[in-house]
Design a protein around this motif. Structure first.
Motif, mmCIF file in Angstrom:
data_model
loop_
_atom_site.group_PDB
_atom_site.id
_atom_site.type_symbol
_atom_site.label_atom_id
_atom_site.label_comp_id
_atom_site.label_asym_id
_atom_site.label_seq_id
_atom_site.Cartn_x
_atom_site.Cartn_y
_atom_site.Cartn_z
ATOM 1 N N ASP A 175 -36.136 -34.820 2.143
ATOM 2 C CA ASP A 175 -35.150 -34.266 3.069
ATOM 3 C C ASP A 175 -35.572 -34.437 4.532
ATOM 4 O O ASP A 175 -35.831 -33.464 5.256
ATOM 5 N N TYR A 180 -32.257 -24.948 7.822
ATOM 6 C CA TYR A 180 -32.850 -25.300 6.534
ATOM 7 C C TYR A 180 -32.274 -24.433 5.423
ATOM 8 O O TYR A 180 -31.625 -23.407 5.673
ATOM 9 N N SER A 181 -32.492 -24.873 4.192
ATOM 10 C CA SER A 181 -32.106 -24.081 3.029
ATOM 11 C C SER A 181 -33.207 -23.055 2.777
ATOM 12 O O SER A 181 -34.378 -23.409 2.595
ATOM 13 N N ALA A 231 -34.095 -29.062 2.824
ATOM 14 C CA ALA A 231 -32.928 -29.319 3.679
ATOM 15 C C ALA A 231 -33.216 -29.164 5.170
ATOM 16 O O ALA A 231 -32.449 -28.537 5.908
ATOM 17 N N ASP A 288 -24.885 -32.254 1.398
ATOM 18 C CA ASP A 288 -26.024 -32.496 2.306
ATOM 19 C C ASP A 288 -25.576 -33.053 3.650
ATOM 20 O O ASP A 288 -26.311 -33.805 4.298
ATOM 21 N N HIS A 338 -27.138 -27.648 1.785
ATOM 22 C CA HIS A 338 -27.831 -28.449 2.801
ATOM 23 C C HIS A 338 -26.790 -28.774 3.856
ATOM 24 O O HIS A 338 -25.654 -29.080 3.537
#
Length: 545
Positions: free
Chosen positions: A183, A255-256, A241, A49, A316
């Motif tokens: 997140d 972003y994811s 994310a 992340d 992430h």
């Protein structure tokens, strides 16, 4: 660099290739890595992340460092941990990372009363506010997973902390005041206005009150479904994310993304990072595309698209300009689940068309073994086998959240020894074994730079492994794992069932290696008449002359 004498216990015989004797001397460089590879942090460290930022170095005025802020997979049997740690590197050489220590944990409430256990902290973000007097304040958004604390924030006057919570609720010392949820990402614009982003499967954004850095600015509202979510119509397919950057006059939202089933020729996954861009901090947004795919999309010998790395997982990260090079930061999975993730990086290009409606084009990074060694890994340095970026088996692995079931090679998780902080990149700590190397498995590395070895005689592979009592071979290939796609056979390592099941260094002469110049991928292809059993565990290797 000073040569080191290695005394070999066992020697591999390579079909038509000659093998050196047990008393031979092989020249390799001392184990002080200049080309660390990918993952770029020590292989015992697990920081997923990651949010990368270039900040002023508080200990060296006029200098800057790149800092990585992520969660910490220290619980081993579940996601993340109860503490944040920070690593940093000089912008002049982002391959040399330094451990800055633990910077934050929540083990007391707003009254300072101790808790039985510290809070679990997920993916964080950091925002910098520079006051009129030039004073810098760093705000940490720790994604606290305790009820009533998801919007908790902390601050420090240094990028390395320590960070102290600054938004405890006045009404309830066990809660925090703030709108940010899962997140979080926070951005301070050039005009001092502050924006926050968060969400899981549905995205949210809002302008924040600069007085609190955590609550919605009075007179404004939360923008719900800022981009379309996983289960909504549209190409964005936001999953989690959130991350935000401003590049020139454009706002870039990273972003994811949950891909569609069959997209890219593979099953659906949230193992990709995508981006969107806008002229305004809260949209409207235009979908940009994929920045990184943690599956390492590749083409097999039949021409089919495959996942050459772990078939699925989560990711992430974000993008960062270090010097004049853009990078995407993300993470990979190791072991057999999603609880031992490692920080990864890849170079990318970013092009911005300024002006209203201008486009942002970000290239897709390659999932590889290089990290910050953009010219390729040094083959004369000894590297852990765990830098492998290509790991396929005789049968496609299965993802059953949060686990992966492997039928071939994969990178096992490791956590280092007691001296890991004193010698973070020493091989006794900085290593991940590659295990389950069954018949039909392929382990690959992109890329090594063989310019220094071109034309050298008696080039050798020094491969350290643990035999597992199986007769078989390891074919060494350059460029591709198949000759039909241009792969170049370099040699073969023989494994015998009666070899001691202990760490063993095999020396194999590779005559074809002398012809290689510049960057090339290297592959190990495992073969045996014994199916579904591992031939050996790969530990580390180097090339020598």
């Amino acid at each position: 660099m000073k040569d080191k004498i290695l005394k070999m216990a066992v020697v591999a015989v390579c079909g038509t290739l000659a093998a050196t004797s047990c008393n031979s001397e092989a020249k390799v460089e001392e184990p002080v890595l200049k080309t660390v590879g990918n993952p770029y942090l020590p292989l015992w460290e697990h920081i997923p992340d990651g949010e990368p930022y270039v900040f002023d170095d508080p200990d060296n005025p006029g200098k800057q460092r790149v800092y990585i802020y992520g969660s910490h997979d220290s619980r081993i049997s579940d996601y993340c941990g109860m503490e944040f740690v920070v690593w940093s590197a000089p912008v002049e050489d982002p391959s040399q990372w330094r451990y800055e220590g633990e910077v934050f944990r929540v083990d007391k409430n707003g009254k300072g009363e101790p808790q039985d256990t510290a809070d679990v902290l997920f993916a964080p973000d950091v925002a910098l506010v520079t006051g009129p007097d030039g004073k810098k304040t760093y705000y940490l958004y720790p994604n606290d997973q305790v009820g009533g604390r998801n919007g908790l924030i902390a601050k420090s006057d240094k990028p390395t902390g320590p960070f102290e919570v600054c938004n405890w609720s006045k009404e309830d010392p066990n809660k925090a005041d703030g709108v940010l949820a899962f997140d979080p990402a926070v951005f301070v614009d050039d005009d001092g206005r502050v924006y926050g982003y968060w969400g899981f499967e549905r995205s949210n954004g809002a302008e924040l009150d600069p007085a609190t850095m955590a609550t919605v600015k009075p007179g404004t509202k939360v923008v719900e479904d800022m981009v379309s979510g996983k289960n909504q119509p549209g190409d964005f397919r936001f999953f989690e994310a959130s991350s935000i950057r401003k590049i020139k006059d454009k706002y870039v939202f990273i972003y994811s993304r949950w891909t569609k089933d069959g997209e890219f020729g593979l099953p659906d996954t949230n193992y990709t990072l995508a981006y969107a861009y806008s002229d305004k901090p809260l949209g409207p947004w235009t979908y940009g595309g994929t920045i990184i795919d943690g599956r390492g999309r590749e083409t097999n010998e039949k021409g089919d698209t495959i996942a050459s790395a772990v078939v699925s997982g989560n990711t992430h990260g974000s993008i960062c300009l270090i010097g004049d090079q853009w990078y995407v930061f993300y993470h990979r999975q190791t072991g057999t689940n999603e609880f031992a993730r490692q920080a990864m990086v890849a170079p990318i290009t970013v092009k911005v068309e300024e002006g209203p409606g201008g486009k942002v084009e970000i290239s897709e990074g390659e999932f590889n073994s290089e990290g910050f060694a953009l010219n390729g890994l040094d083959p004369l340095e000894r590297h852990s086998a765990g830098l492998a970026c290509w790991l396929t088996g005789p049968k496609v692995a299965e993802h059953k959240w949060p686990d992966n079931i492997f039928y071939g090679s994969y990178v096992a998780a490791s956590y280092g020894n007691d001296d890991k902080f004193d010698a973070p990149y020493d091989l006794r700590n900085n290593t991940n074994p590659v295990v389950n190397n069954t018949d039909g498995s392929i382990v690959g590395y992109k890329y090594f730079n063989f310019s220094a070895t071109k034309g050298k005689k008696d080039l050798k592979l020094l491969l350290r492994l643990k035999p597992e009592g199986i007769d078989g071979t390891i074919q060494v290939m350059a460029d591709r794992p198949w000759a039909s796609q241009g792969g170049k056979p370099l040699g073969t390592v023989e494994l015998k069932a009666d070899m001691p099941k202990e760490s063993t260094e095999l020396i194999t002469i590779l005559p074809g290696l002398t012809e290689l110049d510049g960057k090339h991928a290297i592959f190990f292809i495992f073969s045996s008449d014994t199916k579904e059993k591992s031939l050996c565990t790969l530990e580390d290797f180097a090339f020598s002359f």
